[in-house]
Design an enzyme around this catalytic site. Structure first.
Site, mmCIF file in Angstrom:
data_model
loop_
_atom_site.group_PDB
_atom_site.id
_atom_site.type_symbol
_atom_site.label_atom_id
_atom_site.label_comp_id
_atom_site.label_asym_id
_atom_site.label_seq_id
_atom_site.Cartn_x
_atom_site.Cartn_y
_atom_site.Cartn_z
ATOM 1 N N LYS A 6 31.272 -0.370 -3.424
ATOM 2 C CA LYS A 6 32.129 -1.807 -3.987
ATOM 3 C C LYS A 6 33.249 -0.922 -5.096
ATOM 4 O O LYS A 6 32.560 -0.244 -5.585
ATOM 5 C CB LYS A 6 31.467 -2.628 -3.992
ATOM 6 N N PRO A 20 27.545 7.804 -5.289
ATOM 7 C CA PRO A 20 26.817 8.423 -5.646
ATOM 8 C C PRO A 20 26.002 6.855 -6.743
ATOM 9 O O PRO A 20 27.457 6.158 -6.812
ATOM 10 C CB PRO A 20 27.938 9.049 -7.230
ATOM 11 N N ALA A 59 24.797 6.097 -10.790
ATOM 12 C CA ALA A 59 25.191 5.454 -12.461
ATOM 13 C C ALA A 59 27.221 5.615 -11.818
ATOM 14 O O ALA A 59 28.129 5.941 -13.219
ATOM 15 C CB ALA A 59 24.599 7.104 -13.158
ATOM 16 N N ALA A 60 27.979 4.897 -10.768
ATOM 17 C CA ALA A 60 28.705 5.477 -10.795
ATOM 18 C C ALA A 60 29.580 3.672 -11.208
ATOM 19 O O ALA A 60 30.777 3.513 -10.861
ATOM 20 C CB ALA A 60 29.238 5.947 -9.271
ATOM 21 N N LEU A 90 29.518 1.973 -8.278
ATOM 22 C CA LEU A 90 30.334 2.176 -7.143
ATOM 23 C C LEU A 90 29.045 0.794 -6.547
ATOM 24 O O LEU A 90 28.910 0.414 -4.744
ATOM 25 C CB LEU A 90 30.136 3.520 -5.770
ATOM 26 N N GLY A 149 25.739 1.433 -5.330
ATOM 27 C CA GLY A 149 25.452 1.781 -4.451
ATOM 28 C C GLY A 149 23.863 1.233 -4.301
ATOM 29 O O GLY A 149 23.270 0.248 -3.229
ATOM 30 N N SER A 185 23.473 -2.364 -3.925
ATOM 31 C CA SER A 185 23.911 -2.763 -1.844
ATOM 32 C C SER A 185 22.889 -2.071 -0.781
ATOM 33 O O SER A 185 22.647 -2.833 -0.246
ATOM 34 C CB SER A 185 25.041 -1.588 -1.754
ATOM 35 N N ASP A 239 24.601 -7.608 -9.241
ATOM 36 C CA ASP A 239 25.436 -7.414 -8.113
ATOM 37 C C ASP A 239 24.492 -7.574 -6.712
ATOM 38 O O ASP A 239 25.480 -7.251 -5.731
ATOM 39 C CB ASP A 239 25.868 -5.508 -8.009
HETATM 40 O O1 C5P Z 1 22.097 -6.788 -13.507
HETATM 41 P P1 C5P Z 1 21.483 -5.683 -13.212
HETATM 42 O O2 C5P Z 1 19.719 -5.512 -12.834
HETATM 43 O O3 C5P Z 1 22.687 -4.632 -12.867
HETATM 44 O O4 C5P Z 1 22.162 -5.534 -14.623
HETATM 45 C C1 C5P Z 1 21.921 -4.037 -15.685
HETATM 46 C C2 C5P Z 1 21.674 -4.878 -17.087
HETATM 47 O O5 C5P Z 1 23.731 -4.442 -17.146
HETATM 48 C C3 C5P Z 1 21.166 -5.892 -18.216
HETATM 49 O O6 C5P Z 1 20.155 -5.320 -18.257
HETATM 50 C C4 C5P Z 1 21.588 -5.681 -18.320
HETATM 51 O O7 C5P Z 1 21.841 -4.577 -20.040
HETATM 52 C C5 C5P Z 1 23.752 -5.381 -18.795
HETATM 53 N N1 C5P Z 1 24.789 -6.252 -18.023
HETATM 54 C C6 C5P Z 1 25.299 -7.264 -18.526
HETATM 55 N N2 C5P Z 1 25.731 -8.297 -18.048
HETATM 56 C C7 C5P Z 1 25.970 -8.525 -17.090
HETATM 57 C C8 C5P Z 1 25.496 -7.796 -15.907
HETATM 58 C C9 C5P Z 1 24.410 -6.116 -16.456
HETATM 59 O O8 C5P Z 1 24.888 -7.327 -19.613
HETATM 60 N N3 C5P Z 1 26.937 -9.721 -15.865
#
Ligand code: C5P
Length: 300
Positions: A17, A110, A112-113, A115, A117, A120, A152
């Site tokens: 995405k 990839p 850490a992008a 996107l 991945g 998904s 996500d």
């Molecule tokens: O939800 P997810 O595991 O993808 O989030 C990873 C990290 O990104 C969270 O631990 C948080 O530090 C940060 N995050 C955030 N606010 C969001 C989504 C992610 O601070 N709305």
């Protein structure tokens, strides 16, 4: 989303995405950030998966990587730390099924992008295993399990190509999108850590809203979206990884009017006038040594 392999297996594709709009509104007491984001799935940048049912209840995963050499070898966990296996475990726990699965994952998106991945792969795995195991978990419950796995993940467990995400990104509203955008995508050598980018960001409670962006999306030609794309995470990402700013300058100098970083980076995208222009710019970026370059249309 996926189709039947054999009677005991499914084959599917997990799309990447991009975030056309992302505004961080505030920091929340739970450590997350309240945001509004418009996400759209990509038609041509996908991971491929197969899910083979196992009768012994075990969950196993094999991961292969199909990135260009320029990105180097990126370590991807194949144990319980992989979000795909976490999704499978979560569904097993929810349903008490006696089945397990062997999952084969071919990574093209990839990591850490920004996107999406990993999210998904996990989102589609929930939907696929719910079908393969005949566990019949209703879609609303599946979306809750997805939200427990990551902000996500619900977007990828849902069918719609384009959605507004609010809350921490997991509260979804479909956005009907008729047009396909031709995108050029690039990622620098180094990725970015999502928590680190969020920690460094400054919430922007005021400004052009998601609703205003969505009405522009419906009415404007894509050239005028140039001034409307927004990502609150780009400024902190550029502070953490100077290559993101270099991509911004490069995209401008290549004559792409609408461009920005996706999600928490470090990948960058531009909206082109046609796939032909996207492919032309892709060749230029490859010649300039950008380690990962891709072209894709958005899904509808
Ligand atoms: O939800 P997810 O595991 O993808 O989030 C990873 C990290 O990104 C969270 O631990 C948080 O530090 C940060 N995050 C955030 N606010 C969001 C989504 C992610 O601070 N709305």
């Amino acid at each position: 989303m996926f189709h039947q392999g054999s009677s005991q297996s499914l084959i599917g594709q997990a799309p990447a995405k991009v975030n056309l709009y992302l505004r961080v509104l505030s920091r929340r007491p739970d450590g997350f950030h309240e945001l509004e984001t418009v996400m759209v799935k990509l038609a041509d940048l996908v991971d491929s998966l197969t899910w083979q049912r196992r009768d012994d209840g075990h969950l196993t995963l094999r991961v292969r990587q199909a990135y260009p050499r320029g990105l180097g070898r990126i370590p991807i966990p194949t144990d319980a730390n992989n979000l795909v296996l976490k999704a499978a475990q979560r569904l097993q726990k929810e349903t008490g099924t006696r089945f397990g699965a062997h999952i084969e994952l071919l990574k093209r998106i990839p990591p850490a992008a920004g996107l999406g991945g990993g999210s998904s792969d996990a989102g589609i795995t929930l939907v696929a295993l719910n079908r393969l195991w005949e566990t019949k978990v209703p879609q609303e419950v599946l979306l809750q399990l997805a939200a427990d796995l990551g902000s996500d993940v619900p977007f990828f467990a849902a069918k719609n190509a384009c959605m507004l995400g609010s809350g921490r990104g997991e509260i979804l509203t479909p956005i009907p999108l008729q047009q396909r955008f031709a995108l050029i995508l690039a990622r620098p050598a180094f990725g970015l850590s999502t928590p680190a980018v969020y920690r460094a960001c400054h919430p922007e409670p005021e400004g052009f809203t998601a609703q205003e962006f969505i009405s522009q999306l419906h009415t404007s030609p894509c050239s005028s979206l140039a001034h409307r794309l927004h990502n609150s995470l780009q400024e902190p990402a550029e502070r953490l990884n100077a290559d993101v700013g270099r991509l911004r300058e490069l995209f401008s100098s290549e004559g792409i009017t609408a461009h920005q970083m996706t999600g928490s980076g470090s990948a960058y995208f531009g909206i082109c006038s046609s796939m032909q222009q996207a492919r032309h710019v892709a060749e230029r970026l490859k010649q300039l040594g950008i380690p990962w370059v891709y072209t894709s249309t958005t899904a509808v």
